[in-house]
Scaffold this motif. Structure first.
Motif, PDB file in Angstrom:
ATOM      1  N   LEU A  84       1.046  -1.244   0.105  1.00  0.00           N
ATOM      2  CA  LEU A  84       0.035   0.144   0.164  1.00  0.00           C
ATOM      3  C   LEU A  84       0.925   1.181  -0.144  1.00  0.00           C
ATOM      4  CD1 LEU A  84      -3.088   0.764   0.309  1.00  0.00           C
ATOM      5  CD2 LEU A  84      -2.785   0.915   2.764  1.00  0.00           C
ATOM      6  N   ALA A  85       0.333   2.303  -0.857  1.00  0.00           N
ATOM      7  CA  ALA A  85       1.437   3.403  -1.135  1.00  0.00           C
ATOM      8  C   ALA A  85       2.886   3.013  -1.517  1.00  0.00           C
ATOM      9  CB  ALA A  85       1.524   4.155   0.167  1.00  0.00           C
TER      10      ALA A  85
ATOM     11  N   VAL B 149      -0.195  -0.437  -4.902  1.00  0.00           N
ATOM     12  CA  VAL B 149      -0.873   0.417  -5.091  1.00  0.00           C
ATOM     13  C   VAL B 149      -0.313   1.870  -4.504  1.00  0.00           C
ATOM     14  CG1 VAL B 149      -3.079   1.317  -3.950  1.00  0.00           C
ATOM     15  CG2 VAL B 149      -3.217  -0.971  -4.840  1.00  0.00           C
ATOM     16  N   ASP B 150      -0.912   2.844  -5.384  1.00  0.00           N
ATOM     17  CA  ASP B 150      -0.214   4.322  -5.170  1.00  0.00           C
ATOM     18  C   ASP B 150      -1.073   5.213  -5.785  1.00  0.00           C
ATOM     19  OD1 ASP B 150       2.616   5.414  -3.746  1.00  0.00           O
ATOM     20  OD2 ASP B 150       1.770   6.741  -5.042  1.00  0.00           O
TER      21      ASP B 150
ATOM     22  N   ASP C 164      -3.329 -11.874   1.705  1.00  0.00           N
ATOM     23  CA  ASP C 164      -3.116 -12.242   3.137  1.00  0.00           C
ATOM     24  C   ASP C 164      -2.405 -11.538   3.924  1.00  0.00           C
ATOM     25  OD1 ASP C 164      -4.089 -14.911   2.156  1.00  0.00           O
ATOM     26  OD2 ASP C 164      -2.442 -15.531   1.376  1.00  0.00           O
ATOM     27  N   LEU C 165      -1.623 -10.428   3.045  1.00  0.00           N
ATOM     28  CA  LEU C 165      -0.842  -9.479   4.046  1.00  0.00           C
ATOM     29  C   LEU C 165      -0.893  -8.141   3.154  1.00  0.00           C
ATOM     30  CD1 LEU C 165       1.612  -8.686   6.174  1.00  0.00           C
ATOM     31  CD2 LEU C 165       3.156  -9.599   3.892  1.00  0.00           C
ATOM     32  N   VAL C 166      -1.231  -7.150   4.046  1.00  0.00           N
ATOM     33  CA  VAL C 166      -1.125  -5.794   3.659  1.00  0.00           C
ATOM     34  C   VAL C 166       0.080  -5.180   4.397  1.00  0.00           C
ATOM     35  CG1 VAL C 166      -2.311  -3.423   3.307  1.00  0.00           C
ATOM     36  CG2 VAL C 166      -3.451  -5.650   2.797  1.00  0.00           C
TER      37      VAL C 166
ATOM     38  N   ILE D  38       0.658  -4.661   8.325  1.00  0.00           N
ATOM     39  CA  ILE D  38       1.821  -4.112   9.031  1.00  0.00           C
ATOM     40  C   ILE D  38       2.181  -2.680   8.260  1.00  0.00           C
ATOM     41  CG2 ILE D  38       4.209  -4.648   9.582  1.00  0.00           C
ATOM     42  CD1 ILE D  38       3.823  -7.533   9.064  1.00  0.00           C
ATOM     43  N   PHE D  39       2.549  -1.767   9.078  1.00  0.00           N
ATOM     44  CA  PHE D  39       2.793  -0.365   8.511  1.00  0.00           C
ATOM     45  C   PHE D  39       3.696   0.074   9.746  1.00  0.00           C
ATOM     46  CE2 PHE D  39      -1.110   0.319  10.998  1.00  0.00           C
ATOM     47  CZ  PHE D  39      -0.774   1.372  11.716  1.00  0.00           C
ATOM     48  N   ASP D  40       4.371   1.129   9.157  1.00  0.00           N
ATOM     49  CA  ASP D  40       5.184   2.109   9.848  1.00  0.00           C
ATOM     50  C   ASP D  40       4.921   3.456   9.430  1.00  0.00           C
ATOM     51  OD1 ASP D  40       7.866   2.981   8.252  1.00  0.00           O
ATOM     52  OD2 ASP D  40       6.815   0.992   7.448  1.00  0.00           O
TER      53      ASP D  40
END
Length: 263
Positions: free
Chosen positions: A43-44, A64-65, A102-104, A138-140
């Motif tokens: 994502l982004a 995706v962006d 399954d994972l983003v 999962i993101f930061d």
């Protein structure tokens, strides 16, 4: 708009980003959930650096962006790959996938670019909908402490082909920071074999980010339906320290047979 003229030079100006280390930290988080994803969304995704690494692991990857210019760079990066990611032009808060994954992951400060809390909440709802049961997000993000420390700073990034000068101004009441960027890029030869040009093109971009406290992000994730929400320091499984510059957060979509308890 952000990442228009800067897109062509983004990878050269950010060659110190430790994508491999971030991916290794993803592995540590996945192990804590005993997760073994086969499909993933970046994502982004920007120029697709993380998407390429995930695809190199054998995952089926979407990127995706909202920046078409960044996606052009991402597509060029994957030409000739045996397992290329597939890229989609979408805003995060308008995310809509053809099938759940399954994972983003959302690497670096993509979510900081959402300056309205409702945009963040809507993104969380759409990510939740885009995950398979037991899927992970999962993101930061940059922390308020990091953005606050950048106030009034002037930075210079350059190489032989690009020169980027940017200034930062922080607004405490809204926890937002504005980066004014002047980008000078060397004009490229129009024909093969021509000498390197001494002419430079100047463009200007403005980037705005907002920092959110971990308590708000965790609350919004829970409201979106996520469970097992965990907050980490920068690439460490321990909790963030008081002056942490970047924090990671993971959250899980409950299985169809029942929800887990948030941690």
């Amino acid at each position: 708009m952000a990442y228009e003229s800067l897109a062509a030079s983004y990878d050269r100006l950010t060659n110190d980003i430790p994508y491999e280390e971030i991916l290794h930290f993803y592995d540590q988080i996945l192990a804590r959930y005993d997760a073994h994803p086969e499909t993933a969304l970046d994502l982004a995704c920007g120029t697709g650096s993380m998407a390429v690494l995930l695809a190199g692991r054998g995952l089926s990857v979407l990127g995706v962006d909202q920046s078409e210019e960044m996606l052009v760079e991402a597509y060029a990066k994957t030409m000739g790959s045996d397992n290329p990611p597939y890229f989609i032009h979408q805003r995060m808060e308008r995310l809509r996938l053809p099938a759940p994954v399954d994972l983003v992951v959302c690497c670096l400060d993509g979510l900081n670019y959402l300056t309205d809390p409702e945009q963040v909440c809507e993104t969380f709802r759409r990510v939740h909908k885009s995950l398979t049961p037991n899927g992970l997000f999962i993101f930061d993000v940059n922390t308020p402490e990091k953005l606050r420390a950048l106030d009034g700073q002037i930075f210079l990034d350059e190489d032989d082909e690009v020169f980027c000068l940017w200034r930062a101004s922080f607004d405490e009441p809204t926890l937002t920071i504005t980066y004014g960027m002047d980008v000078f890029q060397r004009e490229q030869p129009s024909k093969a074999g021509e000498k390197r040009s001494n002419r430079w093109a100047r463009t200007r971009e403005e980037h705005v980010e907002r920092a959110y406290p971990a308590t708000d992000l965790c609350q919004w994730l829970t409201e979106a339906g996520f469970t097992n929400v965990r907050v980490y320091a920068d690439r460490r499984l321990s909790p963030p320290e008081a002056n942490e510059q970047r924090m990671f957060i993971s959250a899980q979509k409950a299985s169809e047979t029942g929800a887990s308890h948030a941690e």
